[in-house]
Design a protein around this motif. Structure first.
Motif, PDB file in Angstrom:
ATOM      1  N   THR A  15      23.896  34.045  63.363  1.00  0.00           N
ATOM      2  CA  THR A  15      25.239  34.051  62.235  1.00  0.00           C
ATOM      3  C   THR A  15      25.603  35.387  62.548  1.00  0.00           C
ATOM      4  N   ARG A  16      25.232  35.921  63.877  1.00  0.00           N
ATOM      5  CA  ARG A  16      26.095  37.310  63.152  1.00  0.00           C
ATOM      6  C   ARG A  16      28.103  37.122  64.281  1.00  0.00           C
ATOM      7  N   PRO A  17      27.396  36.910  65.676  1.00  0.00           N
ATOM      8  CA  PRO A  17      28.887  36.195  66.088  1.00  0.00           C
ATOM      9  C   PRO A  17      29.809  35.792  64.955  1.00  0.00           C
ATOM     10  N   ALA A  18      29.493  34.899  63.576  1.00  0.00           N
ATOM     11  CA  ALA A  18      30.462  34.348  62.380  1.00  0.00           C
ATOM     12  C   ALA A  18      30.360  35.604  61.862  1.00  0.00           C
ATOM     13  N   LEU A  19      29.144  36.193  61.318  1.00  0.00           N
ATOM     14  CA  LEU A  19      30.303  37.142  60.504  1.00  0.00           C
ATOM     15  C   LEU A  19      31.192  38.493  61.547  1.00  0.00           C
ATOM     16  N   VAL A  20      31.077  38.495  62.913  1.00  0.00           N
ATOM     17  CA  VAL A  20      31.486  39.262  63.697  1.00  0.00           C
ATOM     18  C   VAL A  20      33.533  38.583  63.064  1.00  0.00           C
ATOM     19  N   THR A  21      33.418  37.756  63.574  1.00  0.00           N
ATOM     20  CA  THR A  21      34.641  37.136  63.344  1.00  0.00           C
ATOM     21  C   THR A  21      35.611  36.518  62.401  1.00  0.00           C
ATOM     22  N   ARG A  22      34.888  36.456  61.522  1.00  0.00           N
ATOM     23  CA  ARG A  22      35.519  36.501  60.389  1.00  0.00           C
ATOM     24  C   ARG A  22      35.520  38.008  59.791  1.00  0.00           C
ATOM     25  N   ALA A  23      35.285  39.111  59.869  1.00  0.00           N
ATOM     26  CA  ALA A  23      35.211  40.617  59.882  1.00  0.00           C
ATOM     27  C   ALA A  23      36.493  40.283  60.392  1.00  0.00           C
ATOM     28  N   LYS A  24      36.409  39.852  62.110  1.00  0.00           N
ATOM     29  CA  LYS A  24      37.792  40.230  62.915  1.00  0.00           C
ATOM     30  C   LYS A  24      38.891  39.667  62.371  1.00  0.00           C
ATOM     31  N   ASN A  25      38.942  38.475  62.040  1.00  0.00           N
ATOM     32  CA  ASN A  25      40.069  37.314  61.236  1.00  0.00           C
ATOM     33  C   ASN A  25      40.788  38.779  59.799  1.00  0.00           C
ATOM     34  N   ALA A  26      39.112  38.361  59.139  1.00  0.00           N
ATOM     35  CA  ALA A  26      39.579  39.663  57.989  1.00  0.00           C
ATOM     36  C   ALA A  26      41.023  40.626  57.930  1.00  0.00           C
ATOM     37  N   VAL A  27      40.281  41.290  59.334  1.00  0.00           N
ATOM     38  CA  VAL A  27      41.087  42.918  59.953  1.00  0.00           C
ATOM     39  C   VAL A  27      42.921  42.240  59.995  1.00  0.00           C
ATOM     40  N   SER A  28      42.428  40.936  61.119  1.00  0.00           N
ATOM     41  CA  SER A  28      43.792  40.282  61.878  1.00  0.00           C
ATOM     42  C   SER A  28      44.685  40.354  60.456  1.00  0.00           C
ATOM     43  N   THR A  29      44.052  39.526  59.932  1.00  0.00           N
ATOM     44  CA  THR A  29      44.709  38.603  58.641  1.00  0.00           C
ATOM     45  C   THR A  29      45.444  39.738  57.905  1.00  0.00           C
TER      46      THR A  29
END
Length: 96
Positions: A15-29
């Protein structure tokens, strides 16, 4: 018991990579929204004639500025300009 511990560790590490991906997507958005808003506010400095050249009116800007921060007003303005251009083309075809 060790199998259960191993599977729990595997679940957490998966789940760590998924959380990191979500965080990156949120920052990108957020960054994209901020950047688009900044560009959007430059439209307010244009004259009515310049806005008309790109198919917009000052009223379009007033409507789009009320949208939520995470909503991209440039997409809404693009849709308005395209609809206005298509309506103008349709009217020109009917006159000919």
């Amino acid at each position: 018991m060790t199998t259960l511990d191993h599977s729990t560790t595997a679940i957490h590490s998966a789940t760590r990579p998924a959380l990191v991906t979500r965080a990156k997507n949120a920052v990108s958005t957020f960054y994209r929204s901020w950047k688009n808003r900044r560009e959007f506010y430059h439209l307010g400095n244009m004259s009515d004639a310049e806005l008309a050249d790109i198919g917009l009116t000052r009223a379009d800007l007033h409507v789009a500025v009320r949208s939520p921060f995470d909503f991209d007003p440039t997409g809404q303005l693009n849709a308005l300009a395209q609809a206005r251009a298509e309506a103008g083309e349709d009217a020109a075809r009917r006159v000919c």
